[in-house]
Motif scaffolding. Structure first.
Motif, short mmCIF file in Angstrom:
data_model
loop_
_atom_site.label_atom_id
_atom_site.label_comp_id
_atom_site.label_asym_id
_atom_site.label_seq_id
_atom_site.Cartn_x
_atom_site.Cartn_y
_atom_site.Cartn_z
N MET A 187 0.82 -1.28 -0.01
CA MET A 187 0.14 0.06 0.14
C MET A 187 0.86 1.32 0.10
O MET A 187 0.40 2.24 -0.39
CB MET A 187 -0.96 0.14 1.12
N VAL A 188 2.12 1.28 0.53
CA VAL A 188 3.02 2.46 0.86
C VAL A 188 3.45 2.57 -0.67
O VAL A 188 3.17 3.73 -1.13
CB VAL A 188 4.05 2.05 1.41
N TRP A 189 3.77 1.95 -1.69
CA TRP A 189 4.18 2.06 -2.87
C TRP A 189 2.88 2.68 -3.85
O TRP A 189 2.93 3.73 -4.46
CB TRP A 189 4.70 0.81 -3.55
N SER A 190 1.81 1.93 -3.59
CA SER A 190 0.49 2.43 -4.25
C SER A 190 0.15 3.92 -4.04
O SER A 190 -0.25 4.62 -4.84
CB SER A 190 -0.46 1.28 -4.01
N VAL A 191 0.18 3.97 -2.60
CA VAL A 191 -0.26 5.40 -2.32
C VAL A 191 0.63 6.60 -2.84
O VAL A 191 0.27 7.70 -3.35
CB VAL A 191 -0.61 5.72 -0.72
N ILE A 192 2.00 6.25 -2.59
CA ILE A 192 3.08 7.38 -3.02
C ILE A 192 2.96 7.48 -4.64
O ILE A 192 2.84 8.51 -4.97
CB ILE A 192 4.47 6.85 -2.64
N GLN A 193 2.82 6.27 -5.43
CA GLN A 193 2.60 6.59 -6.74
C GLN A 193 1.48 6.96 -7.27
O GLN A 193 1.28 7.65 -8.47
CB GLN A 193 2.87 5.04 -7.47
N THR A 194 0.25 7.00 -6.42
CA THR A 194 -0.74 7.98 -6.79
C THR A 194 -0.89 9.26 -6.45
O THR A 194 -1.01 10.13 -7.31
CB THR A 194 -1.88 7.22 -6.07
N ILE A 195 0.16 9.68 -5.08
CA ILE A 195 0.21 11.15 -4.88
C ILE A 195 1.13 11.96 -5.84
O ILE A 195 0.97 12.84 -6.22
CB ILE A 195 0.55 10.94 -3.38
N VAL A 196 2.40 11.13 -6.04
CA VAL A 196 3.23 12.13 -7.13
C VAL A 196 2.73 12.65 -8.23
O VAL A 196 2.93 13.86 -8.43
CB VAL A 196 4.45 11.01 -7.42
N PRO A 197 1.79 11.92 -9.10
CA PRO A 197 1.34 12.50 -10.14
C PRO A 197 0.26 13.78 -10.14
O PRO A 197 0.16 14.54 -10.52
CB PRO A 197 0.86 11.32 -11.15
N ILE A 198 -0.40 13.57 -8.75
CA ILE A 198 -1.40 14.55 -8.43
C ILE A 198 -0.64 15.73 -8.15
O ILE A 198 -1.03 16.92 -8.36
CB ILE A 198 -2.34 13.92 -7.24
N LEU A 199 0.44 15.67 -7.30
CA LEU A 199 1.31 16.92 -6.91
C LEU A 199 2.16 17.43 -8.07
O LEU A 199 2.55 18.76 -8.02
CB LEU A 199 2.34 16.54 -5.88
N THR A 200 2.32 16.77 -8.97
CA THR A 200 3.01 17.20 -10.29
C THR A 200 2.51 17.43 -11.59
O THR A 200 3.28 17.74 -12.53
CB THR A 200 4.62 16.64 -10.31
#
Length: 192
Positions: A39-52
């Motif tokens: 879930m850590v990888w999944s959440v981070i990989q979801t947040i990065v494109p939203i932020l950038t």
């Protein structure tokens, strides 16, 4: 500064292993399955494109009315530098470090070899492992100094400092060598 930072970076290796899907500590018997729902990888990989996803709007604001034109020119230069330094590629890397380790850094420097030897501004991502802040600073604004230290290939040092590179053999600091070679979510064989 390195000693002071140990209080903050002691868990960075664990954070990276969690991000990389290495949730098991290696003490289980070899025959035992080590299932992971990362879930850590999944959440981070979801947040990065939203932020950038959208480029930040950086505006130079004039202090006086007569500085309006200069501020507009500088705003255009900042936009040009963003494109020239591939910040649309660098920013997601920096945000990934920020989400994994709690810190993300870029370094703005002058590259004398850029632009056919004329020199130009260069922006590079810096891994948090290579940043050392003066002790007892609660914020970066309070820091007396910030050190960026990393091992460089000897050829690069010779190019950067041709006069000094011949005088020293150089040194390698093991704590500045980063090993983040986990490239997939698969659990590799063997132990950490």
């Amino acid at each position: 500064a390195a000693e002071y930072r140990r209080a903050f970076d002691k868990d960075w290796a664990k954070y990276y292993l969690l991000y990389a899907g290495r949730h098991w500590d290696g003490r289980q018997p070899e025959w035992m399955a080590t299932p992971v729902v990362n879930m850590v990888w999944s959440v981070i990989q979801t947040i990065v494109p939203i932020l950038t996803d959208n480029r930040p709007q950086i505006m130079v604001v004039p202090r006086k009315d007569e500085d309006e034109e200069t501020a507009n020119v500088l705003t255009n230069i900042v936009d040009w530098l963003w494109d020239r330094n591939n910040m649309d590629i660098i920013l997601p890397k920096v945000m990934l470090n920020t989400l994994i380790f709690g810190n993300g850094f870029v370094k703005i420097l002058w590259d004398p070899q850029a632009a056919d030897g004329k020199g130009d501004i260069k922006i590079i991502p810096v891994d948090p492992v290579h940043i050392f802040v003066s002790p007892h600073a609660r914020t970066l604004e309070e820091a007396e100094y910030i050190i960026h230290a990393e091992n460089l290939p000897r050829d690069m040092v010779r190019r950067m400092f041709p006069n000094l590179a011949q005088e020293t053999e150089g040194t390698q600091e093991p704590q500045l060598t980063i090993r983040r070679d986990i490239t997939s979510q698969a659990q590799p064989s063997g132990r950490l």
